[in-house]
Design a protein around this motif. Sequence first.
Motif, PDB file in Angstrom:
ATOM      1  N   ALA A 276       7.598   6.994  13.462  1.00 11.79           N
ATOM      2  CA  ALA A 276       8.681   7.947  13.196  1.00 11.79           C
ATOM      3  C   ALA A 276       8.131   9.297  12.738  1.00 11.79           C
ATOM      4  CB  ALA A 276       9.629   7.377  12.150  1.00 11.79           C
TER       5      ALA A 276
ATOM      6  N   SER B  61       8.074   1.057  -1.120  1.00 10.75           N
ATOM      7  CA  SER B  61       8.790   0.099  -0.287  1.00 10.75           C
ATOM      8  C   SER B  61      10.054  -0.406  -0.974  1.00 10.75           C
ATOM      9  CB  SER B  61       7.894  -1.088   0.066  1.00 10.75           C
ATOM     10  OG  SER B  61       6.835  -0.670   0.883  1.00 10.75           O
TER      11      SER B  61
ATOM     12  N   GLU C 172      15.073  -0.300   6.234  1.00  8.37           N
ATOM     13  CA  GLU C 172      14.112  -1.377   6.462  1.00  8.37           C
ATOM     14  C   GLU C 172      13.173  -0.986   7.596  1.00  8.37           C
ATOM     15  OE1 GLU C 172      13.741  -4.076   4.600  1.00  8.37           O
ATOM     16  OE2 GLU C 172      15.485  -3.562   3.364  1.00  8.37           O
ATOM     17  N   PHE C 173      11.896  -0.835   7.293  1.00  8.38           N
ATOM     18  CA  PHE C 173      10.879  -0.549   8.296  1.00  8.38           C
ATOM     19  C   PHE C 173       9.522  -0.883   7.697  1.00  8.38           C
ATOM     20  CE2 PHE C 173      12.034   3.355   6.070  1.00  8.38           C
ATOM     21  CZ  PHE C 173      10.831   3.735   5.519  1.00  8.38           C
ATOM     22  N   ASN C 174       8.539  -1.074   8.599  1.00 12.01           N
ATOM     23  CA  ASN C 174       7.189  -1.346   8.123  1.00 12.01           C
ATOM     24  C   ASN C 174       6.343  -0.078   8.258  1.00 12.01           C
ATOM     25  OD1 ASN C 174       6.228  -1.186  10.826  1.00 12.01           O
ATOM     26  ND2 ASN C 174       6.644  -3.362  11.135  1.00 12.01           N
TER      27      ASN C 174
ATOM     28  N   GLU D 210       6.027   1.341  11.812  1.00  6.49           N
ATOM     29  CA  GLU D 210       7.255   2.016  12.248  1.00  6.49           C
ATOM     30  C   GLU D 210       7.409   3.381  11.562  1.00  6.49           C
ATOM     31  OE1 GLU D 210       9.773  -2.076  13.128  1.00  6.49           O
ATOM     32  OE2 GLU D 210       9.673  -1.257  11.089  1.00  6.49           O
ATOM     33  N   LEU D 211       7.024   3.471  10.295  1.00  7.54           N
ATOM     34  CA  LEU D 211       7.065   4.750   9.594  1.00  7.54           C
ATOM     35  C   LEU D 211       6.109   5.752  10.240  1.00  7.54           C
ATOM     36  CD1 LEU D 211       8.027   6.560   7.270  1.00  7.54           C
ATOM     37  CD2 LEU D 211       6.256   5.490   5.846  1.00  7.54           C
TER      38      LEU D 211
END
Length: 87
Positions: free
Chosen positions: A50, A32, A41-43, A46-47
């Motif tokens: 994607a 991170s 910036e992602f949590n 969200e990863l």
Amino acid sequence: MSVQSAKDFLEKITSDDAFRHSLISELARVRSELVSQAGFEFNEKELEEAKSSLPAGVQGQIPGWFSDIEESGGPYKGRKCGGGLWH
């Protein structure tokens, strides 16, 4: 460095839950931090979203530490380990 040291590490990570959890937590923290330093910036959710949109076969090209590490049951197995972390 030695093959025996690598074998000892693999034995410890497969048999010592506290060590494994500690290592996984530290890897996630460093991941991170590096991603943020690179300007992204992602949590985790969200990863995952994607990654699910990647074409078939591309996931294997992503280094293992950007992929999931499954911790259910023993013996310990890495998952989606394109970078060769743990197979």
